[in-house]
Design a protein around this motif. Structure first.
Motif, PDB file in Angstrom:
ATOM      1  N   ARG A 188       0.724  -1.129  -0.014  1.00 56.24           N
ATOM      2  CA  ARG A 188       0.190   0.046   0.143  1.00 56.24           C
ATOM      3  C   ARG A 188       0.604   1.170  -0.052  1.00 56.24           C
ATOM      4  O   ARG A 188       0.461   2.313  -0.356  1.00 56.24           O
ATOM      5  CB  ARG A 188      -0.930   0.064   1.255  1.00 56.24           C
ATOM      6  CG  ARG A 188      -1.874  -0.918   1.365  1.00 56.24           C
ATOM      7  CD  ARG A 188      -3.214  -0.145   0.965  1.00 56.24           C
ATOM      8  NE  ARG A 188      -4.286  -1.261   1.087  1.00 56.24           N
ATOM      9  CZ  ARG A 188      -4.907  -1.952  -0.102  1.00 56.24           C
ATOM     10  NH1 ARG A 188      -4.091  -1.822  -1.048  1.00 56.24           N
ATOM     11  NH2 ARG A 188      -5.807  -2.630  -0.051  1.00 56.24           N
ATOM     12  N   LEU A 189       1.944   1.249   0.546  1.00 57.84           N
ATOM     13  CA  LEU A 189       3.046   2.510   0.751  1.00 57.84           C
ATOM     14  C   LEU A 189       4.216   2.271   0.051  1.00 57.84           C
ATOM     15  O   LEU A 189       4.714   1.271  -0.303  1.00 57.84           O
ATOM     16  CB  LEU A 189       3.222   2.492   2.163  1.00 57.84           C
ATOM     17  CG  LEU A 189       2.027   2.572   3.124  1.00 57.84           C
ATOM     18  CD1 LEU A 189       2.259   2.275   4.697  1.00 57.84           C
ATOM     19  CD2 LEU A 189       1.210   3.965   2.948  1.00 57.84           C
ATOM     20  N   HIS A 190       4.684   3.636  -0.074  1.00 58.10           N
ATOM     21  CA  HIS A 190       6.049   3.486  -0.924  1.00 58.10           C
ATOM     22  C   HIS A 190       7.396   3.369   0.015  1.00 58.10           C
ATOM     23  O   HIS A 190       7.229   3.839   1.169  1.00 58.10           O
ATOM     24  CB  HIS A 190       6.289   5.176  -1.504  1.00 58.10           C
ATOM     25  CG  HIS A 190       5.730   5.114  -2.897  1.00 58.10           C
ATOM     26  ND1 HIS A 190       6.377   4.938  -4.023  1.00 58.10           N
ATOM     27  CD2 HIS A 190       4.229   5.543  -3.343  1.00 58.10           C
ATOM     28  CE1 HIS A 190       5.737   5.172  -5.230  1.00 58.10           C
ATOM     29  NE2 HIS A 190       4.543   5.483  -4.807  1.00 58.10           N
ATOM     30  N   ARG A 191       8.216   2.365  -0.642  1.00 54.04           N
ATOM     31  CA  ARG A 191       9.400   2.220   0.060  1.00 54.04           C
ATOM     32  C   ARG A 191      10.267   3.497   0.554  1.00 54.04           C
ATOM     33  O   ARG A 191      10.792   3.294   1.793  1.00 54.04           O
ATOM     34  CB  ARG A 191      10.154   1.452  -0.538  1.00 54.04           C
ATOM     35  CG  ARG A 191       9.591  -0.041  -0.925  1.00 54.04           C
ATOM     36  CD  ARG A 191      10.738  -1.176  -1.588  1.00 54.04           C
ATOM     37  NE  ARG A 191       9.878  -2.191  -1.857  1.00 54.04           N
ATOM     38  CZ  ARG A 191      10.353  -2.968  -2.777  1.00 54.04           C
ATOM     39  NH1 ARG A 191      11.771  -2.987  -2.975  1.00 54.04           N
ATOM     40  NH2 ARG A 191       9.530  -3.924  -3.286  1.00 54.04           N
ATOM     41  N   GLU A 192       9.938   4.182   0.006  1.00 52.46           N
ATOM     42  CA  GLU A 192      11.012   5.721   0.224  1.00 52.46           C
ATOM     43  C   GLU A 192      10.319   6.425   1.236  1.00 52.46           C
ATOM     44  O   GLU A 192      10.981   7.145   1.947  1.00 52.46           O
ATOM     45  CB  GLU A 192      10.929   6.821  -1.177  1.00 52.46           C
ATOM     46  CG  GLU A 192      11.573   6.410  -2.439  1.00 52.46           C
ATOM     47  CD  GLU A 192      10.449   5.622  -3.114  1.00 52.46           C
ATOM     48  OE1 GLU A 192       9.498   6.396  -3.839  1.00 52.46           O
ATOM     49  OE2 GLU A 192      10.212   4.472  -3.417  1.00 52.46           O
ATOM     50  N   ASP A 193       9.064   5.948   1.613  1.00 50.62           N
ATOM     51  CA  ASP A 193       8.131   6.773   2.604  1.00 50.62           C
ATOM     52  C   ASP A 193       8.327   6.077   3.982  1.00 50.62           C
ATOM     53  O   ASP A 193       8.229   6.336   5.283  1.00 50.62           O
ATOM     54  CB  ASP A 193       6.887   6.897   2.240  1.00 50.62           C
ATOM     55  CG  ASP A 193       6.806   8.042   1.192  1.00 50.62           C
ATOM     56  OD1 ASP A 193       7.747   8.558   0.791  1.00 50.62           O
ATOM     57  OD2 ASP A 193       5.796   7.885   0.535  1.00 50.62           O
ATOM     58  N   VAL A 194       8.281   4.639   3.990  1.00 48.35           N
ATOM     59  CA  VAL A 194       8.141   3.715   5.245  1.00 48.35           C
ATOM     60  C   VAL A 194       9.348   2.692   5.366  1.00 48.35           C
ATOM     61  O   VAL A 194       9.586   2.041   4.307  1.00 48.35           O
ATOM     62  CB  VAL A 194       6.825   3.115   5.322  1.00 48.35           C
ATOM     63  CG1 VAL A 194       5.696   4.066   5.474  1.00 48.35           C
ATOM     64  CG2 VAL A 194       6.431   1.972   4.144  1.00 48.35           C
ATOM     65  N   ALA A 195       9.469   2.163   6.434  1.00 49.26           N
ATOM     66  CA  ALA A 195      10.330   0.884   6.587  1.00 49.26           C
ATOM     67  C   ALA A 195       9.732   0.099   7.351  1.00 49.26           C
ATOM     68  O   ALA A 195       9.143   0.316   8.560  1.00 49.26           O
ATOM     69  CB  ALA A 195      11.505   1.596   7.326  1.00 49.26           C
ATOM     70  N   VAL A 196       9.240  -1.118   6.711  1.00 46.75           N
ATOM     71  CA  VAL A 196       8.368  -2.027   7.472  1.00 46.75           C
ATOM     72  C   VAL A 196       9.337  -3.027   7.951  1.00 46.75           C
ATOM     73  O   VAL A 196       9.998  -3.800   7.192  1.00 46.75           O
ATOM     74  CB  VAL A 196       7.401  -2.756   6.680  1.00 46.75           C
ATOM     75  CG1 VAL A 196       6.377  -3.655   7.419  1.00 46.75           C
ATOM     76  CG2 VAL A 196       6.395  -1.610   6.187  1.00 46.75           C
TER      77      VAL A 196
END
Ligand SMILES: Cc1cc2nc3c(=O)[nH]c(=O)nc-3n(C[C@H](O)[C@H](O)[C@H](O)COP(=O)(O)OP(=O)(O)OC[C@H]3O[C@@H](n4cnc5c(N)ncnc54)[C@H](O)[C@@H]3O)c2cc1C
Length: 415
Positions: free
Chosen positions: A24-32
């Motif tokens: 759902r989210l961009h890798r540049e924005d979140v670290a899961v």
């Protein structure tokens, strides 16, 4: 700076939530980061099969999440500090080493590490519960963990023909375990102890079918029976009757891990995290809780019971709500309700009991081989869904809105 999402537990719900967030989210924005002690995804709904000698498909987490952007961390959570937003883990699994036969992860000397998060997804599941009955902790076998199922598997394999095995607990897990053992080992003397009437939550048709299969498999049923104590070779009931038991399998209910208990999170008396409709902790909005570890309210204002059937939609809801929160999108609503209870009765028989949205049996049930195949399909699709968490839904990644990132840096500066 990226928004740090730490997901605790890679069971059905944690793995689904982590995969869905990454889609759902961009890798540049979140670290899961997904934290789990074992290197493999454990198909918990098949642990009675593992215990009776069947081998489960290996599902290494790092392979499952390769290329998704989810960082799988093989570590055990020992503490959560919801005020400091940190998780303490012991990460000592030897990288690249195969898991030993015992099912216990290979540990070196434990090395403590602290992980910081902006949002926590708590999905540590549940374990077994000895109910405070004397002797259970020392003598009983359990099926809630892979290690427990493997221990039971070894014990059953070493049992000679004719030896007595008692399964305590007449719920779904007890019924599945007793029938699986009796089918796999018809030479053993299997008994099932139930507090009430066997299958008293089922429809007339479902209950009659369960009784037919149990009789055919030669299982002795002790109804209206409470176990008061356990010894190495017997179970003693509340009225003082001794039931011979060379092996006792304890399936009277699940209990959550004590980790949440040591936090400031609002919990139920049983230690489950209280969440709202979005699966957000009612006391700490930067914590989401899902699966067995959380208590959410379902249809009819009834608490959802611990199950894969409702845990997975809880994970969808939490991931979608968190993604919406970070991207400024509209808060979604995933419908969480019951449709059926799928019960395996060995490999050749099954029972699909249809239920109302709030889990009450209706007078419709599927039985026999068709039900066994249906249940197998459900188990397969649950595992498949873990690896494909957004199938059938738009997997377009959205950008985390600047507002959120700026708000966080302002909060940090102020702290
Ligand atoms: C034998 C059996 C049969 C079942 N059959 C069914 C069924 O037919 N249908 C159904 O709906 N439900 C069934 N259930 C219940 C179902 O398995 C659970 O409700 C479901 O697994 C809950 O998912 P979860 O993600 O909350 O927890 P889990 O799947 O238990 O996952 C929890 C994860 O957290 C990890 N973990 C635990 N402690 C730590 C720690 N300290 N640090 C890091 N990680 C940790 C565990 O290793 C695990 O990977 C069955 C359960 C059993 C035991």
């Amino acid at each position: 700076m990226k928004h740090r999402i730490v997901v605790l537990g890679a069971g059905y719900t944690g793995a689904v939530a982590a995969g869905r967030l990454a889609k759902r989210l961009h890798r540049e924005d979140v670290a899961v980061t997904l934290v789990n002690p074992e290197p493999d995804f454990v198909e918990r709904v098949r642990l009675h099969q593992l215990a009776t000698g069947q081998d489960l498909t290996p599902r290494p987490l790092r392979e499952m999440f390769a290329g998704t952007g989810v960082d799988v961390k093989l570590a055990k959570v020992t503490a959560v500090d919801v005020d400091r937003r940190t998780v303490t883990v012991t990460s000592s699994h030897r990288a690249g080493q195969a898991e030993p036969e015992s099912g216990e992860p290979a540990y070196e000397e434990p090395a403590y590490e602290e992980l910081e998060y902006d949002t926590l997804v708590y999905a540590l599941g549940s374990g077994w519960n000895d109910g405070g009955v004397p002797g259970v902790a020392e003598h009983a076998y359990e099926l809630s963990s892979r290690a427990g199922a493997l221990r039971l598997r070894d014990r059953l394999a070493a049992l000679d023909a004719g030896r007595p095995v008692v399964v305590v607990g007449g719920g779904l897990t007890g019924v599945e375990a007793a029938t699986e053992i009796a089918e796999a080992r018809p030479d053993l003397d299997v008994a099932l102890v139930a507090r009430g009437v066997l299958g008293d939550w089922l429809s007339d048709k479902g209950r009659a079918h369960l009784r037919k299969v149990v009789d055919r498999l030669g299982i002795t049923v002790h109804e209206h029976t409470t176990v008061a104590a356990l010894e190495a070779d017997r179970v003693t009931t509340a009225d003082g009757t001794a039931v011979p038991a060379e092996v006792t399998v304890w399936t009277t209910g699940f209990a959550v891990h004590p980790i949440a208990q040591a936090t400031a999170l609002e919990l139920t008396d049983g230690g489950r995290i209280v969440v709202d409709d979005a699966m957000r902790s009612v006391s700490h909005p930067d914590v989401y809780a899902i699966g067995d570890a959380a208590l959410a309210i379902g249809p009819g204002d009834k608490p959802l019971r611990m199950s894969c059937a409702t845990g997975v939609p809880m994970a969808w809801q939490a991931a979608d709500a968190l993604a919406a929160q970070l991207t400024g999108a509209k808060l979604p609503h995933v419908s969480i309700r019951y449709y059926q209870q799928c019960v395996s009765l060995g490999r050749r028989e099954g029972l699909i009991q249809f239920v109302t949205a709030d889990d009450r049996a209706v007078n419709r049930a599927l039985t026999g081989r068709l039900a066994a195949r249906y249940k197998e399909l459900i188990c397969k699709s649950a595992a498949w869904g873990v690896a494909n968490p957004t199938v059938g839904m738009p997997s377009r990644r959205r950008r985390v809105v600047q507002r959120e990132a700026e708000g966080r840096s302002r909060a940090r500066a102020a702290a």
